[in-house]
Design an enzyme around this catalytic site. Sequence first.
Site, PDB file in Angstrom:
ATOM      1  N   GLU A  53       0.878  -1.162   0.000  1.00  0.00           N
ATOM      2  CA  GLU A  53       0.000   0.000   0.000  1.00  0.00           C
ATOM      3  C   GLU A  53       0.922   1.220   0.000  1.00  0.00           C
ATOM      4  O   GLU A  53       1.804   1.325   0.853  1.00  0.00           O
ATOM      5  CB  GLU A  53      -0.882  -0.006   1.256  1.00  0.00           C
ATOM      6  CG  GLU A  53      -1.885   1.114   1.207  1.00  0.00           C
ATOM      7  CD  GLU A  53      -2.783   1.188   2.438  1.00  0.00           C
ATOM      8  OE1 GLU A  53      -2.795   0.255   3.254  1.00  0.00           O
ATOM      9  OE2 GLU A  53      -3.461   2.227   2.564  1.00  0.00           O
ATOM     10  N   ARG A 277       5.061 -12.953   9.525  1.00  0.00           N
ATOM     11  CA  ARG A 277       5.719 -11.686   9.237  1.00  0.00           C
ATOM     12  C   ARG A 277       7.025 -11.596  10.018  1.00  0.00           C
ATOM     13  O   ARG A 277       7.229 -12.310  10.997  1.00  0.00           O
ATOM     14  CB  ARG A 277       4.806 -10.510   9.543  1.00  0.00           C
ATOM     15  CG  ARG A 277       4.488 -10.279  11.003  1.00  0.00           C
ATOM     16  CD  ARG A 277       3.877  -8.897  11.245  1.00  0.00           C
ATOM     17  NE  ARG A 277       2.864  -8.567  10.244  1.00  0.00           N
ATOM     18  CZ  ARG A 277       2.765  -7.372   9.664  1.00  0.00           C
ATOM     19  NH1 ARG A 277       3.580  -6.401   9.980  1.00  0.00           N
ATOM     20  NH2 ARG A 277       1.821  -7.133   8.792  1.00  0.00           N
ATOM     21  N   LYS A 287       3.980   0.976   9.527  1.00  0.00           N
ATOM     22  CA  LYS A 287       4.191   2.235   8.803  1.00  0.00           C
ATOM     23  C   LYS A 287       3.550   3.404   9.543  1.00  0.00           C
ATOM     24  O   LYS A 287       4.037   4.522   9.482  1.00  0.00           O
ATOM     25  CB  LYS A 287       3.618   2.115   7.388  1.00  0.00           C
ATOM     26  CG  LYS A 287       4.540   1.362   6.448  1.00  0.00           C
ATOM     27  CD  LYS A 287       3.978   1.290   5.052  1.00  0.00           C
ATOM     28  CE  LYS A 287       2.976   0.171   4.936  1.00  0.00           C
ATOM     29  NZ  LYS A 287       2.502  -0.068   3.577  1.00  0.00           N
TER      30      LYS A 287
END
Length: 573
Positions: A53, A277, A287
């Site tokens: 994204e 992850r 982020k």
Amino acid sequence: MLNYNRLTITYVNLQFNSKSMSEEKSLNFIEEIIEQDLQEGKYQSILTRFPPEPNGYLHIGHAKAICLNFGLGLKYAGKTNLRFDDTNPVTEDTEYVDSIKEDIRWLGFNWANEFYASDYFDALYGYAIDLIKKGFAYVDDLTAEEIAHLKGSPTEAGKPSPFRDRSIDENLQLFEAMKAGQYKDGAKVLRAKIDMAHTNMLMRDPILYRIKHAHHHRTGDTWCIYPMYDFAHGQSDSIENITHSICTLEFIPHRELYDWCIEKLGIFPSHQYEFARLNMTYTVMSKRKLLQLVNDGYVSGWNDPRMPTLSGFRRKGYTPESIRLFCDKIGVAKRENFIDLSLLEFCLREELNKKALRVMAVLDPLKLIISNYPDNTTEELISENGPDESMGTRTLPFSKELWIEQEDFMEEAAKKWFRLAPGAMVRLKSAYIVQCDEFVKNEEGKITEIHCTYFPNSKSGNDTSGLTVKGTIHWVSAAQALTAEVRLYDRLFRAENPNNEEGDFKDNINPNSLQIIPKAYIEPSLQNAQLADRFQFIRKGYFCLDTDSSPSHLIFNRTATLKDAWAKEIKKA
Ligand code: ATP
Ligand code: MG
């Protein structure tokens, strides 16, 4: 979504052993699936994608996903798309798109196609109409709070919205009016009609579209309705014919919805697979949090060398090879774990040890004067550039006055002190053996210079003095030395898991994560240093030029210390 704060930290004991790298590795679980799919002829070739994204810069966690997706594409002679998952107009920006592309290229990967989920807005709108026509979606007028309230809980079934049984015609008409901009943000949503008592909460009539009157970085003001993640991601995979759609574990509950959409729409059957992850100690990787560090001025920007971003690591002097090696070493697993920051440094040292040019720089200078060396004389000494002969040699000016490190002199030598002290001898790297005769102290008790005698017949490579010394120290010739600013970095957070502690994660910031040395003395060959060069300042660590540097004001970043400074701290404790 999983709550990371509650995860127990599992430390992975990875072998810090370079030999194990070259050994044949067993397949990870995704490779096993792919090999089986190819063997069974399910696919002729594979197609993966990396779907960031564009709402921030890529971090080291993304590197794991990039290496995995692009690595699979390469390994199985397939392809990998880069797809920007740009369905949230409010947080996304072309600055991020550009940085993401730069970082992936820097890591060494090329994408087959550059796509944007926003390219599919028309197709996705069409899919939504299709679901409405099939009776699988409806327009709901409830507010977000009301929807959440009626959703029930894992132990209690949800209740249907009073708008759930609208007719197909009414839904079509309302959805079109939503698209036409007739309603305010939040006034209506489009929901899938699945099962309000489903054991998977995400299947309780999830929202597919919401109204957002916002400017999109690519589609401008064309749209005021935007698809939700779950109604964009899987469909984008299908549109691109992605065979193996790989994401992180928190999307496991989404898989059911992913499959439901594909089935109800009858589109290409992409499959979702989940891996753990990357979580790392002493840093944050969301982020949203990284953006806070930037916006609140805790760091100089996304590419501050203390940031866990790829641009931060790049500026700090990390090489793409070291990051790829790291991603390879941590492997692909199905279980969450925390990887220690020191493993990444280990991978970096593996590489820099082989390729960094050895040079001399004095960070905390003390003047050394060689009393018996002729005045106004400069000698050009030859020094090796590195451990490997192929790295060549360079010349180093040597003269009567030198700079050495303060820490290499002791007024009263301790036991086993092999450096300088009154009466003690050391070798000056690539030069001569010197003996300390006396030292000068200023009024504050600080040693300002030391006076030595050198042995002219002890020159490195041609030493006939017969003297033996145990210590070798680095130096630079004062008359020819250049000055440089040197930036030393430490961990950005002092807590192992900054997210895990009580309070704000920013309370755990290490106040000493940046130390600036305004005036270090460096050897003159560094005048020509380039951004791509990697140096070992002998005995001081690995360094590279900073992007702020200019020929008239050289700035070097410490990429890493020579050894793991923290491992020593832990031993001491
Ligand atoms: P963040 O939580 O940092 O904002 P994100 O998952 O929202 O990350 P995306 O841009 O959506 O960021 O991520 C793109 C891809 O990178 C996704 O497939 C995601 O699963 C993967 N990814 C993100 N963070 C990690 C991580 N820490 N480890 C491995 N893969 C990751
Ligand atoms: Mg995401």
